[in-house]
Design an enzyme around this catalytic site. Sequence first.
Site, PDB file in Angstrom:
ATOM      1  N   CYS A  12      52.309  37.589  44.323  1.00  0.00           N
ATOM      2  CA  CYS A  12      52.202  36.304  45.002  1.00  0.00           C
ATOM      3  C   CYS A  12      52.414  35.208  43.952  1.00  0.00           C
ATOM      4  O   CYS A  12      52.387  35.489  42.747  1.00  0.00           O
ATOM      5  CB  CYS A  12      50.819  36.169  45.629  1.00  0.00           C
ATOM      6  N   HIS A  40      45.480  43.174  38.966  1.00  0.00           N
ATOM      7  CA  HIS A  40      44.941  44.522  39.186  1.00  0.00           C
ATOM      8  C   HIS A  40      46.066  45.545  39.176  1.00  0.00           C
ATOM      9  O   HIS A  40      46.326  46.221  40.170  1.00  0.00           O
ATOM     10  CB  HIS A  40      44.166  44.578  40.500  1.00  0.00           C
ATOM     11  N   HIS A  74      42.297  34.568  39.869  1.00  0.00           N
ATOM     12  CA  HIS A  74      41.084  34.677  40.699  1.00  0.00           C
ATOM     13  C   HIS A  74      40.097  33.541  40.478  1.00  0.00           C
ATOM     14  O   HIS A  74      39.223  33.305  41.300  1.00  0.00           O
ATOM     15  CB  HIS A  74      40.307  35.951  40.349  1.00  0.00           C
ATOM     16  N   HIS A 128      33.614  40.933  43.278  1.00  0.00           N
ATOM     17  CA  HIS A 128      35.016  40.587  42.970  1.00  0.00           C
ATOM     18  C   HIS A 128      35.037  39.246  42.233  1.00  0.00           C
ATOM     19  O   HIS A 128      34.271  38.330  42.563  1.00  0.00           O
ATOM     20  CB  HIS A 128      35.811  40.490  44.273  1.00  0.00           C
ATOM     21  N   GLU A 130      37.010  36.660  42.231  1.00  0.00           N
ATOM     22  CA  GLU A 130      37.189  35.427  43.026  1.00  0.00           C
ATOM     23  C   GLU A 130      35.888  35.060  43.742  1.00  0.00           C
ATOM     24  O   GLU A 130      35.510  33.892  43.806  1.00  0.00           O
ATOM     25  CB  GLU A 130      38.315  35.623  44.056  1.00  0.00           C
ATOM     26  N   SER A 230      43.145  47.471  42.860  1.00  0.00           N
ATOM     27  CA  SER A 230      43.516  46.322  43.696  1.00  0.00           C
ATOM     28  C   SER A 230      42.978  46.466  45.120  1.00  0.00           C
ATOM     29  O   SER A 230      43.348  47.383  45.849  1.00  0.00           O
ATOM     30  CB  SER A 230      45.041  46.205  43.739  1.00  0.00           C
ATOM     31  N   SER A 274      49.801  42.430  43.731  1.00  0.00           N
ATOM     32  CA  SER A 274      49.617  42.564  42.278  1.00  0.00           C
ATOM     33  C   SER A 274      50.610  43.560  41.657  1.00  0.00           C
ATOM     34  O   SER A 274      50.467  43.932  40.503  1.00  0.00           O
ATOM     35  CB  SER A 274      48.183  43.021  41.999  1.00  0.00           C
TER      36      SER A 274
HETATM   37  S1  SF4 Z   1      46.266  34.440  43.864  1.00  0.00           S
HETATM   38 FE1  SF4 Z   1      45.309  34.748  45.838  1.00  0.00          FE
HETATM   39  S2  SF4 Z   1      45.285  32.726  46.758  1.00  0.00           S
HETATM   40 FE2  SF4 Z   1      46.739  32.630  45.079  1.00  0.00          FE
HETATM   41  S3  SF4 Z   1      48.728  33.018  46.033  1.00  0.00           S
HETATM   42 FE3  SF4 Z   1      47.890  34.974  45.295  1.00  0.00          FE
HETATM   43  S4  SF4 Z   1      46.856  35.873  47.039  1.00  0.00           S
HETATM   44 FE4  SF4 Z   1      47.175  33.692  47.470  1.00  0.00          FE
END
Ligand code: SF4
Length: 295
Positions: A12, A40, A74, A128, A130, A230, A274
């Site tokens: 992401c 992860h 996170h 976790h 986050e 993960s 991840s």
């Molecule tokens: S780190 Fe988490 S909140 Fe940020 S883009 Fe990736 S999945 Fe979305």
Amino acid sequence: MKIEIDTRSGFCFGVVNAIQTAEQQLNSNGDLYCLGDIVHNEEEVARLQNKGLKVISHDYIKNIGEKKMLIRAHGEPPSTYQLAKANGVEVVDATCPVVLKLQERVHQAWLEMKKLHGTVIIYGKKGHAEVIGLVGQTNGEATVVESVTDLTPINFTVPIVLFSQTTKEPEVYAQIAESIKTQMEKHFGSKNIPLKVNNTICGQVANRKNELASFAEKHDVIVFVSGKKSSNGKMLFDSCKQANNHSFFVSSTDELQPEWFKNIQSVGVAGATSTPQWLMEKVAAAIEAMDQNLS
Ligand code: SF4
């Protein structure tokens, strides 16, 4: 045999940003400490460790000296920033902007709930990173729930604000919100219930489940590539498995088994948020080599 890599799988933007930040620092300084695994995924962590990244735990912060420490996507609770400052450690903050925004919202909700004697509830995985960061925004007062069952000790006669960890499952979140609403209705009646449900599951994750299920249905076999730690990987693999029973989880090419690919027409290679693109490509190439050996 046709092999297709799912174009929507992989990092992401939050993880891409954290890795780019780490690489820039490593290229210019050659020395960077990272609080916990940057992502992860064991293979990607090993790649960055080879470039000089040192993965540490909170206990080690006092030993870093005046070096740089990366905070990964996170995020971290305020206590981590305080600890770094107290020890003269320079923080390179790669907290995902989406997580940063969520931290701010959780903090504001906590301030509001304090005035109203209400509660902040976070749907997330206990322990976790986050979630620890989010709970830190409430001075440790938010309640973390992983399922409807965890709601039993909650006081439903006070206002409640509900948030979700960004990578959790939308269906379970909806069940939790519905269960809280039902309990609160018993006290407040069905109108004007003081419950605020915030839609905080990240779009980068929420949409992937359905997209991945469609991808999995298209292929005879799915090889899902993810680190074993993960939580997002576990969740997405479950979606693959539901859509296609011939789905297999691997963390590296060593775990591929030739018998998975006998007498089939197509293989889909997918991964978690991840999972690095280069690893999916490596897995696809290894499957291709196995196919050539089989034929
Ligand atoms: S780190 Fe988490 S909140 Fe940020 S883009 Fe990736 S999945 Fe979305």
